[in-house]
Design a protein around this motif. Structure first.
Motif, PDB file in Angstrom:
ATOM      1  N   GLY A   1       6.217 -30.051  44.480  1.00  0.00           N
ATOM      2  CA  GLY A   1       4.909 -30.093  43.830  1.00  0.00           C
ATOM      3  C   GLY A   1       4.298 -31.468  43.928  1.00  0.00           C
ATOM      4  O   GLY A   1       4.997 -32.485  43.810  1.00  0.00           O
ATOM      5  N   GLY A   2       3.000 -31.508  44.150  1.00  0.00           N
ATOM      6  CA  GLY A   2       2.291 -32.787  44.244  1.00  0.00           C
ATOM      7  C   GLY A   2       1.224 -32.686  45.308  1.00  0.00           C
ATOM      8  O   GLY A   2       1.502 -32.839  46.489  1.00  0.00           O
ATOM      9  N   SER A   3      -0.013 -32.349  44.865  1.00  0.00           N
ATOM     10  CA  SER A   3      -1.155 -32.246  45.779  1.00  0.00           C
ATOM     11  C   SER A   3      -0.919 -31.282  46.941  1.00  0.00           C
ATOM     12  O   SER A   3      -1.315 -31.550  48.074  1.00  0.00           O
ATOM     13  N   VAL A   4      -0.269 -30.157  46.645  1.00  0.00           N
ATOM     14  CA  VAL A   4      -0.129 -29.102  47.669  1.00  0.00           C
ATOM     15  C   VAL A   4      -1.484 -28.416  47.836  1.00  0.00           C
ATOM     16  O   VAL A   4      -2.163 -28.102  46.851  1.00  0.00           O
ATOM     17  N   LYS A   5      -1.869 -28.216  49.083  1.00  0.00           N
ATOM     18  CA  LYS A   5      -3.182 -27.644  49.404  1.00  0.00           C
ATOM     19  C   LYS A   5      -3.008 -26.647  50.549  1.00  0.00           C
ATOM     20  O   LYS A   5      -1.965 -26.654  51.220  1.00  0.00           O
ATOM     21  N   PRO A   6      -4.048 -25.836  50.826  1.00  0.00           N
ATOM     22  CA  PRO A   6      -3.935 -24.916  51.969  1.00  0.00           C
ATOM     23  C   PRO A   6      -3.612 -25.679  53.263  1.00  0.00           C
ATOM     24  O   PRO A   6      -2.918 -25.173  54.136  1.00  0.00           O
ATOM     25  N   GLY A   7      -4.081 -26.919  53.370  1.00  0.00           N
ATOM     26  CA  GLY A   7      -3.903 -27.680  54.609  1.00  0.00           C
ATOM     27  C   GLY A   7      -2.526 -28.301  54.807  1.00  0.00           C
ATOM     28  O   GLY A   7      -2.201 -28.730  55.915  1.00  0.00           O
ATOM     29  N   ASN A   8      -1.707 -28.395  53.754  1.00  0.00           N
ATOM     30  CA  ASN A   8      -0.391 -29.027  53.965  1.00  0.00           C
ATOM     31  C   ASN A   8       0.788 -28.109  53.650  1.00  0.00           C
ATOM     32  O   ASN A   8       1.942 -28.491  53.838  1.00  0.00           O
ATOM     33  N   ILE A   9       0.500 -26.880  53.176  1.00  0.00           N
ATOM     34  CA  ILE A   9       1.604 -26.009  52.750  1.00  0.00           C
ATOM     35  C   ILE A   9       2.517 -25.600  53.917  1.00  0.00           C
ATOM     36  O   ILE A   9       3.734 -25.549  53.770  1.00  0.00           O
TER      37      ILE A   9
END
Ligand code: PEP
Length: 251
Positions: free
Chosen positions: A213-221
């Motif tokens: 967890g920590g700034s998970v976004k569609p672009g880095n998952i």
């Protein structure tokens, strides 16, 4: 050992009951047909029964609370017990989130008593651990994580920890837009799995799910989920938007 990934959304103190129901329903529609992943959202305790009723008992989207009080019942004004959370329709509870440690004085000892209360009420605990920026800079990351695990899980035996989920959330990456790099995540998740093996057993280490967890976004998952010891994600900001969260669960 295959571990079914869990993507969990922490809605924090956002969304009224009406907004939570609308977002949960939209997510349920968007997530229709997604397989091979467990999905959980954690609205405020107040919204839990409303969202549970709106989604229905058999929904793919399971519910979690963001906190519980460790006592069973009593004169604890303003608090909510694990049994009440379970009764409201939740299966999971997030315990020891860094915001609770930072703003509400939670310690590894209170985390331990909350995990006990969660297990007693048949809730699945999602135990949050993670180092601050200054701890990382001082090279204390592994020491801190070891201490959080050792003290937070003190006194539990192997069978009791069967359902436990760990969430590694470097405090410096929460809500900041900074994500730990793949090498950092890989290193810490590997360390945590090995720690569980050394402190408990290889079997538990093999099955325990360790979320990032920590700034998970569609672009880095995608990149995160490719890492060997990453079994899912605990998502804050990006879980508030059903379309973004849907992209994340479809990593
Ligand atoms: C969180 O609150 O657990 C979290 C990881 O937040 P964000 O995704 O916004 O960094």
């Amino acid at each position: 050992m295959t571990r079914i990934p869990l993507i969990a959304g922490n809605w924090k103190m956002y969304k009224t009951g009406t907004q939570a129901v609308a977002a949960a329903k939209q997510l349920a529609d968007l997530a229709d047909g997604v397989n091979g992943v467990d999905i959980m959202i954690a609205p405020t305790a107040l919204s839990l029964p409303l969202v549970a009723a709106a989604l229905g008992k058999d929904s793919r989207i399971r519910l979690g609370a963001q906190n519980i009080y460790p006592g069973k019942e009593g004169a604890f004004t303003g608090e909510v017990s694990a049994e009440m959370i379970k009764d409201a329709g939740a299966d999971y509870v997030i315990i020891g989130h860094s915001e609770r440690r930072q703003f509400f004085g939670e310690t590894d000892e209170s985390v331990s008593s909350k995990i006990r209360a969660a297990l007693d009420a048949q809730l699945i605990p999602v135990m949050c651990i993670g180092e601050t920026e200054s701890q990382r800079e001082a090279d204390k990351t592994f020491f801190i994580l070891d201490k959080q695990i050792s003290d937070g899980l003190k006194g539990f035996d192997l069978e009791e920890l069967d359902s436990l989920i760990l969430a590694y959330e470097p405090v410096w990456a929460i809500g900041t837009g900074k994500t730990a790099g793949p090498d950092q995540v890989k290193e810490v998740h590997g360390f945590l799995r090995n720690l569980i093996k050394e402190k408990y057993a290889e079997a538990l280490a093999g099955k325990i799910r360790i979320l990032y967890g920590g700034s998970v976004k569609p672009g880095n998952i995608k990149e995160l989920m490719r890492l060997e010891d990453v079994d899912g994600a605990l998502v804050g900001g990006a879980s508030l938007n059903p379309e973004d969260f849907n992209k994340i669960i479809r990593f």
